[in-house]
Scaffold this motif. Structure first.
Motif, PDB file in Angstrom:
ATOM      1  N   GLU A  93       0.833  -1.197   0.000  1.00  0.00           N
ATOM      2  CA  GLU A  93       0.000   0.000   0.000  1.00  0.00           C
ATOM      3  C   GLU A  93       0.868   1.248   0.000  1.00  0.00           C
ATOM      4  OE1 GLU A  93      -2.282  -0.457   3.646  1.00  0.00           O
ATOM      5  OE2 GLU A  93      -1.090   1.120   4.623  1.00  0.00           O
ATOM      6  N   SER A  94       0.292   2.304  -0.529  1.00  0.00           N
ATOM      7  CA  SER A  94       0.923   3.617  -0.487  1.00  0.00           C
ATOM      8  C   SER A  94      -0.061   4.588   0.149  1.00  0.00           C
ATOM      9  CB  SER A  94       1.292   4.079  -1.894  1.00  0.00           C
ATOM     10  OG  SER A  94       1.851   5.389  -1.858  1.00  0.00           O
ATOM     11  N   ASN A  95       0.426   5.337   1.119  1.00  0.00           N
ATOM     12  CA  ASN A  95      -0.377   6.356   1.789  1.00  0.00           C
ATOM     13  C   ASN A  95       0.279   7.708   1.575  1.00  0.00           C
ATOM     14  OD1 ASN A  95      -2.267   4.583   3.616  1.00  0.00           O
ATOM     15  ND2 ASN A  95      -0.221   3.741   3.872  1.00  0.00           N
ATOM     16  N   LYS A 142       4.252   0.727   2.406  1.00  0.00           N
ATOM     17  CA  LYS A 142       4.164  -0.408   3.323  1.00  0.00           C
ATOM     18  C   LYS A 142       3.929  -1.674   2.512  1.00  0.00           C
ATOM     19  CE  LYS A 142       1.143  -2.339   6.915  1.00  0.00           C
ATOM     20  NZ  LYS A 142      -0.065  -2.085   7.748  1.00  0.00           N
ATOM     21  N   ALA A 143       4.684  -2.714   2.827  1.00  0.00           N
ATOM     22  CA  ALA A 143       4.490  -4.020   2.220  1.00  0.00           C
ATOM     23  C   ALA A 143       4.432  -5.056   3.327  1.00  0.00           C
ATOM     24  CB  ALA A 143       5.633  -4.339   1.244  1.00  0.00           C
ATOM     25  N   TRP A 144       3.707  -6.127   3.085  1.00  0.00           N
ATOM     26  CA  TRP A 144       3.633  -7.146   4.123  1.00  0.00           C
ATOM     27  C   TRP A 144       3.543  -8.534   3.507  1.00  0.00           C
ATOM     28  CZ3 TRP A 144      -0.283  -3.757   2.957  1.00  0.00           C
ATOM     29  CH2 TRP A 144      -1.494  -4.300   2.502  1.00  0.00           C
ATOM     30  N   LEU A 145       3.970  -9.490   4.310  1.00  0.00           N
ATOM     31  CA  LEU A 145       3.931 -10.899   3.949  1.00  0.00           C
ATOM     32  C   LEU A 145       3.307 -11.652   5.107  1.00  0.00           C
ATOM     33  CD1 LEU A 145       4.837 -13.523   2.370  1.00  0.00           C
ATOM     34  CD2 LEU A 145       6.993 -13.328   3.650  1.00  0.00           C
ATOM     35  N   ASP A 146       2.334 -12.517   4.815  1.00  0.00           N
ATOM     36  CA  ASP A 146       1.822 -13.401   5.849  1.00  0.00           C
ATOM     37  C   ASP A 146       1.579 -14.773   5.251  1.00  0.00           C
ATOM     38  OD1 ASP A 146      -0.283 -12.423   4.346  1.00  0.00           O
ATOM     39  OD2 ASP A 146      -1.607 -12.047   6.038  1.00  0.00           O
ATOM     40  N   PHE A 147       1.696 -15.798   6.079  1.00  0.00           N
ATOM     41  CA  PHE A 147       1.411 -17.141   5.613  1.00  0.00           C
ATOM     42  C   PHE A 147       0.845 -17.969   6.759  1.00  0.00           C
ATOM     43  CE2 PHE A 147       5.906 -17.453   6.884  1.00  0.00           C
ATOM     44  CZ  PHE A 147       5.884 -18.577   7.709  1.00  0.00           C
ATOM     45  N   GLY A 148       0.162 -19.035   6.398  1.00  0.00           N
ATOM     46  CA  GLY A 148      -0.445 -19.915   7.391  1.00  0.00           C
ATOM     47  C   GLY A 148      -0.294 -21.362   6.982  1.00  0.00           C
ATOM     48  N   PHE A 192      -4.604  20.287  10.478  1.00  0.00           N
ATOM     49  CA  PHE A 192      -5.371  19.694   9.380  1.00  0.00           C
ATOM     50  C   PHE A 192      -4.574  18.563   8.744  1.00  0.00           C
ATOM     51  CE2 PHE A 192      -6.379  19.560   4.784  1.00  0.00           C
ATOM     52  CZ  PHE A 192      -7.717  19.181   4.872  1.00  0.00           C
ATOM     53  N   THR A 193      -5.262  17.471   8.436  1.00  0.00           N
ATOM     54  CA  THR A 193      -4.633  16.330   7.771  1.00  0.00           C
ATOM     55  C   THR A 193      -5.532  15.847   6.644  1.00  0.00           C
ATOM     56  OG1 THR A 193      -3.496  15.592   9.780  1.00  0.00           O
ATOM     57  CG2 THR A 193      -3.804  13.966   8.050  1.00  0.00           C
ATOM     58  N   LEU A 194      -4.911  15.513   5.510  1.00  0.00           N
ATOM     59  CA  LEU A 194      -5.625  14.951   4.365  1.00  0.00           C
ATOM     60  C   LEU A 194      -4.816  13.762   3.858  1.00  0.00           C
ATOM     61  CD1 LEU A 194      -7.967  15.253   2.295  1.00  0.00           C
ATOM     62  CD2 LEU A 194      -6.407  16.660   0.923  1.00  0.00           C
ATOM     63  N   GLY A 195      -5.494  12.628   3.618  1.00  0.00           N
ATOM     64  CA  GLY A 195      -4.759  11.432   3.224  1.00  0.00           C
ATOM     65  C   GLY A 195      -5.449  10.613   2.151  1.00  0.00           C
ATOM     66  N   LEU A 196      -4.649   9.878   1.381  1.00  0.00           N
ATOM     67  CA  LEU A 196      -5.127   8.972   0.351  1.00  0.00           C
ATOM     68  C   LEU A 196      -4.377   7.649   0.482  1.00  0.00           C
ATOM     69  CD1 LEU A 196      -6.543   8.222  -2.384  1.00  0.00           C
ATOM     70  CD2 LEU A 196      -4.541   9.226  -3.528  1.00  0.00           C
ATOM     71  N   ARG A 197      -5.125   6.537   0.457  1.00  0.00           N
ATOM     72  CA  ARG A 197      -4.526   5.201   0.562  1.00  0.00           C
ATOM     73  C   ARG A 197      -4.867   4.402  -0.681  1.00  0.00           C
ATOM     74  NH1 ARG A 197      -6.600   0.104   2.386  1.00  0.00           N
ATOM     75  NH2 ARG A 197      -4.958  -1.284   3.196  1.00  0.00           N
ATOM     76  N   ILE A 198      -3.854   3.758  -1.261  1.00  0.00           N
ATOM     77  CA  ILE A 198      -4.037   2.841  -2.386  1.00  0.00           C
ATOM     78  C   ILE A 198      -3.382   1.529  -1.982  1.00  0.00           C
ATOM     79  CG2 ILE A 198      -3.603   2.408  -4.821  1.00  0.00           C
ATOM     80  CD1 ILE A 198      -3.267   5.429  -5.188  1.00  0.00           C
ATOM     81  N   ALA A 199      -4.154   0.442  -1.973  1.00  0.00           N
ATOM     82  CA  ALA A 199      -3.652  -0.842  -1.504  1.00  0.00           C
ATOM     83  C   ALA A 199      -3.822  -1.912  -2.564  1.00  0.00           C
ATOM     84  CB  ALA A 199      -4.374  -1.265  -0.229  1.00  0.00           C
ATOM     85  N   LEU A 200      -2.813  -2.755  -2.716  1.00  0.00           N
ATOM     86  CA  LEU A 200      -2.842  -3.918  -3.593  1.00  0.00           C
ATOM     87  C   LEU A 200      -2.667  -5.145  -2.718  1.00  0.00           C
ATOM     88  CD1 LEU A 200      -0.405  -2.649  -6.394  1.00  0.00           C
ATOM     89  CD2 LEU A 200      -2.896  -2.481  -6.370  1.00  0.00           C
ATOM     90  N   GLN A 201      -3.643  -6.043  -2.791  1.00  0.00           N
ATOM     91  CA  GLN A 201      -3.553  -7.233  -1.936  1.00  0.00           C
ATOM     92  C   GLN A 201      -4.365  -8.380  -2.521  1.00  0.00           C
ATOM     93  OE1 GLN A 201      -4.915  -5.720   1.812  1.00  0.00           O
ATOM     94  NE2 GLN A 201      -7.060  -5.951   1.276  1.00  0.00           N
TER      95      GLN A 201
END
Length: 572
Positions: free
Chosen positions: A105-107, A137-143, A563-572
């Motif tokens: 994701e990118s914020n 941010k990048a993440w890895l999870d496994f089960g 003041f805060t303004l934000g944009l999130r784009i996530a690939l998952q």
């Protein structure tokens, strides 16, 4: 060896009982918690567990109390949204029981405020450092076969500290007496670093993109979880946020206002009972270099949560801070009465209780009490009483396509709460910063404003499941002179008893503040199952002043509009 044996036994148990994604942990940032609270409230079935985070096994168990077939309208929408959030396992499932997940994701955040002179540190912002999102941010999870789960993230974002900050050595601060029992007065000249003014957080306009690699947050991963779980239990060894309690202002034993805790935790739960055994681990080397840690410091805590009826939930916990040159496994017994570890040079116990009463559908009355020190019969009054109490009322109601909820809460803490001469409940985190090595940041493990505080907060929000929310809140606080750098001892000796004399708010000069916040989030409809987007913004106004008792005058007034303004784009 003991820990390995426990984990192996639980893993074997998981192979026998697992039938779903039980072990996957739900981060506290997930909307699952607020949505579950709303669903329980509007249906009038009490409150779900206030000890969080939950595993997906526990979340399913909580959701299973709801009769889905009887739901209509918003109730059904909220239920289906929760089920969809909890149900998915990892994206790639293999025939041998292995599951894998990857995400990125990118914020992009923009921050602006009007008074960087008087509000020049990260702690002066309402949208604090711990809540701000990393640029990348990048993440890895496994089960494995639904009973073993592990997660780790990688982040690139703005740090809490910066090479251009104004930094001083703690021992050079005026009136330096140490910091409670965690930093001695004679810590050593030139060995500790502390920020008095931030180059980034004092700027009128800034963003979360580090201008250079030296400005990014070296303290990562923020979240790293190893978890085993079954239908009625979970055990985790993790770095993650954790929260115990029902407060909107802040919880007394463990609160989620810090960026993470390192912990070992075991949880078991049924329809009417939950047992939580928690061990938090803390840094004990305050110097700026990389010297070897010379002692062990950990919070050992156990919590019993009861839900005898839908309308009543109550919990009690007994907790102890343990500090010694090395770990002695004789003391790591979750069934022991921690208060009876009678060695005040190594231990300090604190007790806690919380209560939720759903008076009728949507209306919940709640409260907490914490006891750190009280004079028992035939005991000397050499130490000041130390305790805290909070109470509130919250209401939730279905309105149109969403849920309207509101809460009103007040809290009171005595000056010496969390303070002791040998072992106390303060903490610090060391943030690596180029040019200074490590810089210290101090915090409370529990209630974020510590002792000597009176706080009143009102909040109202409107939430549409899966789409977004709008929240308005007002918080007023009066705080006495007791803080991290004030001695708990009348002789300014932190090695002496906490015998500070004063009632909340104590001292001649009282800090008063008022905060007004308006925030909103919106989830942009998905055009692909792989891509998610959301925007958020918030506007905060903070006013401060000091009241002098002796002259009955106000002064040192200041205010800041943030003041805060934000944009999130996530690939998952």
């Amino acid at each position: 060896m003991l820990l390995v044996s426990v984990l192996f036994a639980l893993a074997c148990a998981g192979t026998l009982f697992a039938a779903g994604p039980y072990s996957e942990m739900i981060p506290l940032s997930s909307p699952v918690y607020r949505d579950m609270d709303d669903l329980y409230a509007v249906m009038g079935i009490g409150t779900p567990s206030n000890a969080r985070p939950w595993s997906k096994g526990e979340a399913w168990h909580i959701l299973a109390r709801v009769d889905a077939d009887a739901l209509r309208g918003v109730f059904r929408t909220l239920y289906d949204h929760l089920a969809n959030e909890i149900r998915p396992g990892l994206r790639w499932q293999f025939s041998d029981g292995f599951g894998l997940g990857l995400g990125f994701e990118s914020n992009i955040e923009m921050h602006a405020h009007s008074n960087g002179k008087d509000f020049g540190k990260d702690t002066d912002w309402v949208y604090r450092f711990e809540e701000r999102r990393p640029f990348l941010k990048a993440w890895l999870d496994f089960g494995v076969k639904d009973f073993l789960y592990t997660y780790v993230d990688l982040r690139y974002g703005m740090g809490r500290t910066n090479p251009h900050d104004t930094v001083v050595h703690l021992e050079s601060l005026p009136g330096w007496v140490g910091v409670g029992a965690i930093i001695p007065r004679n810590v050593g000249a030139g060995t500790t670093n502390y920020v008095t003014h931030s180059a980034v957080y004092s700027k009128g306009v800034s963003c979360n993109v580090p201008p250079t690699s030296a400005a990014f947050d070296f303290e990562w991963p923020k979240r790293a979880v190893f978890s085993l779980g079954g239908m009625f239990w979970n055990v985790s060894l993790a770095r993650d946020r954790i929260d115990w309690g029902n407060s909107h202002i802040g919880n007394f034993i463990v609160d989620d206002h810090v960026d993470f805790h390192d912990y070992f935790r075991f949880v078991a739960f049924t329809d009417h009972f939950k047992y939580d055994w928690l061990n938090l681990f803390f840094d004990t080397n305050p110097v700026g270099g990389e010297a070897m840690i010379s002692e062990v410091r950990m919070l050992m805590a156990h919590r019993l949560e009861f839900r005898p009826w839908d309308w009543l939930t109550f919990a009690i916990s007994e907790n102890v801070m343990y500090r010694a040159p090395s770990a002695d496994f004789r003391f790591i017994n979750p069934s022991f009465i921690f208060h009876n570890l009678n060695n005040r040079s190594m231990f300090n116990a604190i007790a806690h209780a919380e209560l939720d009463i759903m008076l009728y559908q949507g209306l919940n009355l709640y409260g907490q009490f914490v006891l750190d020190q009280a004079k028992a019969p035939n005991e000397s009054a050499a130490q000041a009483d130390a305790w805290g109490i909070l109470g509130g009322v919250e209401y939730a109601h279905v309105l149109g396509p969403g849920v309207l909820s509101s809460s009103l809460e007040c809290a009171y803490t005595t000056p010496c709460l969390y303070r002791r001469d040998g072992v106390d409940f303060l903490m610090y985190r060391k943030y690596f910063t180029l040019g200074y090595s490590y810089i210290l940041h101090f915090d409370y493990i529990g209630f974020p404003y510590g002792g000597d505080a009176q706080v009143l907060q009102w909040e109202v929000s409107y939430r549409m499941p899966g789409y977004g929310a709008v929240t308005l809140s007002l918080m007023g606080m009066r705080h006495g002179e007791m803080n991290m750098f004030k001695s708990h001892n009348m002789g300014d000796d932190n090695d002496g008893y906490p015998n500070y004399v004063g009632r909340t708010p104590s001292g001649d000069v009282i800090d008063e503040s008022l905060t007004v916040s308006l925030s909103g989030t919106y989830g942009i409809p998905r055009f692909s199952n792989w891509v998610g987007m959301s925007v958020w913004s918030r506007l905060d106004w903070v006013g401060r002043r000091k009241y002098t008792r002796s002259s009955r005058t106000y002064g040192a007034g200041s205010s800041d509009c943030q003041f805060t303004l934000g944009l999130r784009i996530a690939l998952q």
